[in-house]
Design an enzyme around this catalytic site. Sequence first.
Site, PDB file in Angstrom:
ATOM      1  N   CYS A 118      44.395  11.607  58.077  1.00 27.04           N
ATOM      2  CA  CYS A 118      43.906  12.870  57.492  1.00 27.04           C
ATOM      3  C   CYS A 118      44.383  13.060  56.062  1.00 27.04           C
ATOM      4  O   CYS A 118      43.888  13.947  55.359  1.00 27.04           O
ATOM      5  CB  CYS A 118      44.348  14.047  58.348  1.00 27.04           C
ATOM      6  SG  CYS A 118      43.679  13.977  60.017  1.00 27.04           S
ATOM      7  N   HIS A 258      46.326  20.843  54.772  1.00 31.01           N
ATOM      8  CA  HIS A 258      45.410  20.196  55.716  1.00 31.01           C
ATOM      9  C   HIS A 258      45.212  21.156  56.891  1.00 31.01           C
ATOM     10  O   HIS A 258      46.186  21.645  57.476  1.00 31.01           O
ATOM     11  CB  HIS A 258      46.016  18.872  56.177  1.00 31.01           C
ATOM     12  CG  HIS A 258      45.285  18.233  57.298  1.00 31.01           C
ATOM     13  ND1 HIS A 258      43.912  18.205  57.366  1.00 31.01           N
ATOM     14  CD2 HIS A 258      45.735  17.602  58.417  1.00 31.01           C
ATOM     15  CE1 HIS A 258      43.556  17.579  58.474  1.00 31.01           C
ATOM     16  NE2 HIS A 258      44.638  17.219  59.126  1.00 31.01           N
ATOM     17  N   ASN A 288      39.951  20.875  62.783  1.00 30.72           N
ATOM     18  CA  ASN A 288      40.536  19.843  61.926  1.00 30.72           C
ATOM     19  C   ASN A 288      39.434  18.844  61.558  1.00 30.72           C
ATOM     20  O   ASN A 288      39.003  18.066  62.397  1.00 30.72           O
ATOM     21  CB  ASN A 288      41.677  19.173  62.702  1.00 30.72           C
ATOM     22  CG  ASN A 288      42.334  18.043  61.929  1.00 30.72           C
ATOM     23  OD1 ASN A 288      41.835  17.600  60.906  1.00 30.72           O
ATOM     24  ND2 ASN A 288      43.452  17.570  62.436  1.00 30.72           N
TER      25      ASN A 288
HETATM   26  C1  COA Z   1      48.123  19.506  70.207  1.00 29.72           C
HETATM   27  C2  COA Z   1      48.975  20.775  70.147  1.00 29.72           C
HETATM   28  C3  COA Z   1      48.117  21.973  69.827  1.00 29.72           C
HETATM   29  C4  COA Z   1      49.587  20.985  71.527  1.00 29.72           C
HETATM   30  O1  COA Z   1      50.460  22.109  71.473  1.00 29.72           O
HETATM   31  P1  COA Z   1      51.945  21.975  72.038  1.00 29.72           P
HETATM   32  O2  COA Z   1      52.535  23.307  71.940  1.00 29.72           O
HETATM   33  O3  COA Z   1      52.632  20.854  71.292  1.00 29.72           O
HETATM   34  O4  COA Z   1      51.696  21.599  73.532  1.00 29.72           O
HETATM   35  P2  COA Z   1      52.160  20.308  74.356  1.00 29.72           P
HETATM   36  O5  COA Z   1      51.493  19.066  73.852  1.00 29.72           O
HETATM   37  O6  COA Z   1      53.662  20.296  74.415  1.00 29.72           O
HETATM   38  O7  COA Z   1      51.581  20.673  75.752  1.00 29.72           O
HETATM   39  C5  COA Z   1      51.976  21.824  76.455  1.00 29.72           C
HETATM   40  C6  COA Z   1      51.102  21.944  77.690  1.00 29.72           C
HETATM   41  O8  COA Z   1      49.777  22.342  77.298  1.00 29.72           O
HETATM   42  C7  COA Z   1      48.840  21.471  77.897  1.00 29.72           C
HETATM   43  N1  COA Z   1      47.659  21.394  77.051  1.00 29.72           N
HETATM   44  C8  COA Z   1      47.373  20.493  76.093  1.00 29.72           C
HETATM   45  N2  COA Z   1      46.169  20.754  75.560  1.00 29.72           N
HETATM   46  C9  COA Z   1      45.687  21.829  76.204  1.00 29.72           C
HETATM   47  C10 COA Z   1      44.511  22.567  76.094  1.00 29.72           C
HETATM   48  N3  COA Z   1      43.550  22.249  75.217  1.00 29.72           N
HETATM   49  N4  COA Z   1      44.345  23.634  76.895  1.00 29.72           N
HETATM   50  C11 COA Z   1      45.291  23.985  77.800  1.00 29.72           C
HETATM   51  N5  COA Z   1      46.421  23.318  77.942  1.00 29.72           N
HETATM   52  C12 COA Z   1      46.629  22.254  77.162  1.00 29.72           C
HETATM   53  C13 COA Z   1      49.563  20.157  78.033  1.00 29.72           C
HETATM   54  O9  COA Z   1      48.934  19.367  79.009  1.00 29.72           O
HETATM   55  C14 COA Z   1      50.934  20.637  78.447  1.00 29.72           C
HETATM   56  O10 COA Z   1      50.905  20.932  79.823  1.00 29.72           O
HETATM   57  P3  COA Z   1      52.143  20.519  80.761  1.00 29.72           P
HETATM   58  O11 COA Z   1      53.305  21.297  80.216  1.00 29.72           O
HETATM   59  O12 COA Z   1      51.666  20.965  82.091  1.00 29.72           O
HETATM   60  O13 COA Z   1      52.289  19.052  80.601  1.00 29.72           O
HETATM   61  C15 COA Z   1      50.089  20.633  69.099  1.00 29.72           C
HETATM   62  O14 COA Z   1      51.052  19.713  69.560  1.00 29.72           O
HETATM   63  C16 COA Z   1      49.572  20.183  67.790  1.00 29.72           C
HETATM   64  O15 COA Z   1      48.777  20.833  67.146  1.00 29.72           O
HETATM   65  N6  COA Z   1      50.062  19.022  67.303  1.00 29.72           N
HETATM   66  C17 COA Z   1      49.634  18.507  66.034  1.00 29.72           C
HETATM   67  C18 COA Z   1      48.314  17.841  66.218  1.00 29.72           C
HETATM   68  C19 COA Z   1      47.661  17.553  64.927  1.00 29.72           C
HETATM   69  O16 COA Z   1      47.697  18.337  64.015  1.00 29.72           O
HETATM   70  N7  COA Z   1      47.021  16.395  64.876  1.00 29.72           N
HETATM   71  C20 COA Z   1      46.277  15.989  63.786  1.00 29.72           C
HETATM   72  C21 COA Z   1      47.169  15.544  62.722  1.00 29.72           C
HETATM   73  S1  COA Z   1      46.203  15.048  61.377  1.00 29.72           S
END
Ligand code: COA
Length: 331
Positions: A118, A258, A288
């Site tokens: 990205c 971003h 995104n």
């Molecule tokens: C992806 C993101 C939103 C997830 O949020 P988080 O607070 O880190 O959540 P986690 O990954 O720890 O997951 C927490 C729980 O939510 C769940 N979960 C994940 N996606 C979900 C969704 N779309 N809806 C509901 N629950 C979801 C997971 O399965 C997990 O469940 P569990 O505890 O039973 O295992 C966050 O990590 C994020 O934005 N990361 C950066 C990603 C990014 O920017 N990527 C592109 C970079 S260029």
Amino acid sequence: MAFFKGVPVAISGTGMYVPDRVLTNEDLSRMVDTSDEWIRERTGIRRRHIAEAGELTSEVALKAGRAALEAAGLVPSEIDMVMVATNSPDTLFPGVAPKVQGMLGAGRAGAFDVQSGCTSGVYSMALAAAGIASGIWRNVLVIGAEVLSPIVDWTDRNTCVLFGDGAGAVVLSPSCGNGRFLSAELRSDGTKHDQITFPGGLVENPASHETVEQKKHYVTMKGNDVFKFVNRVIPPFLRELCEDSGLSPEEIDWWFFHQANQRIIERAAERLGIASEKVFINLDEYGNTSAASVFIALSEFVKQGRLLPGQRLLFTAFGAGMTYGGVIYET
Ligand SMILES: CC(C)(COP(=O)(O)OP(=O)(O)OC[C@H]1O[C@@H](n2cnc3c(N)ncnc32)[C@H](O)[C@@H]1OP(=O)(O)O)[C@@H](O)C(=O)NCCC(=O)NCCS
């Protein structure tokens, strides 16, 4: 240290294009086990625009590129280089940029893709500015374009709620008066290369029935690791970028992060002491859009009539690699 200081290169036009089709959080909650509330709270995203089946990255890139050229008052024959920042090229080769250059009829231009997660948009902006400042090129069309929807696994709630399709573009030209790039800093921590990947179909995992069954032809992401990496690395990096440029964070008028996650942006802004009114956010509407995100943000900002002379704008991104970078531009 930032690799250049105060080069007389101006953003002479901006443009964008997003597909009409919208996918809301409600729509997604009927596709995977998620909810509007979860997506909004964890990411800030409400909607994303999704390409029609068969709509190619080169096509969305072309539309954004044409709009930027028109805004710059240039015709395609005046362009010396077409760069397309993308992680979802139509094909591995040819690149998207040569196709766009051909469709535009930019007969004097070279063309290449920039693919570095990205951060590709920020990388390509810096590269174009440096190329113009050193005299290699005069007018460069820089496009960030993504059609990620065909490479997103729509059964994986960890990734499918995050991404959207679209394109944004800028024309960079030698500055005749206002407009200069104050600094740029492009970095990577390649030890974290496993955090965001598209593993299938190439040298490491040549396409086979197994790679299809193992879903290797989709974006995979260790979301929480990415979240932690960005929260740890980006705020001090941005402070250093400002300091190397002889500025404090308060002296930046507008921050173009971003558009990945509102929580990431808000945390970074808080740690840097940036007022929320100085942070441009449109991820609620587009999700995104990867390499296109900073260009779409700037283009909307311009369309809203908010770009004024004498402003300092900071563009920053992070992504697969893990790459990251920042560029400071003064209008
Ligand atoms: C992806 C993101 C939103 C997830 O949020 P988080 O607070 O880190 O959540 P986690 O990954 O720890 O997951 C927490 C729980 O939510 C769940 N979960 C994940 N996606 C979900 C969704 N779309 N809806 C509901 N629950 C979801 C997971 O399965 C997990 O469940 P569990 O505890 O039973 O295992 C966050 O990590 C994020 O934005 N990361 C950066 C990603 C990014 O920017 N990527 C592109 C970079 S260029």
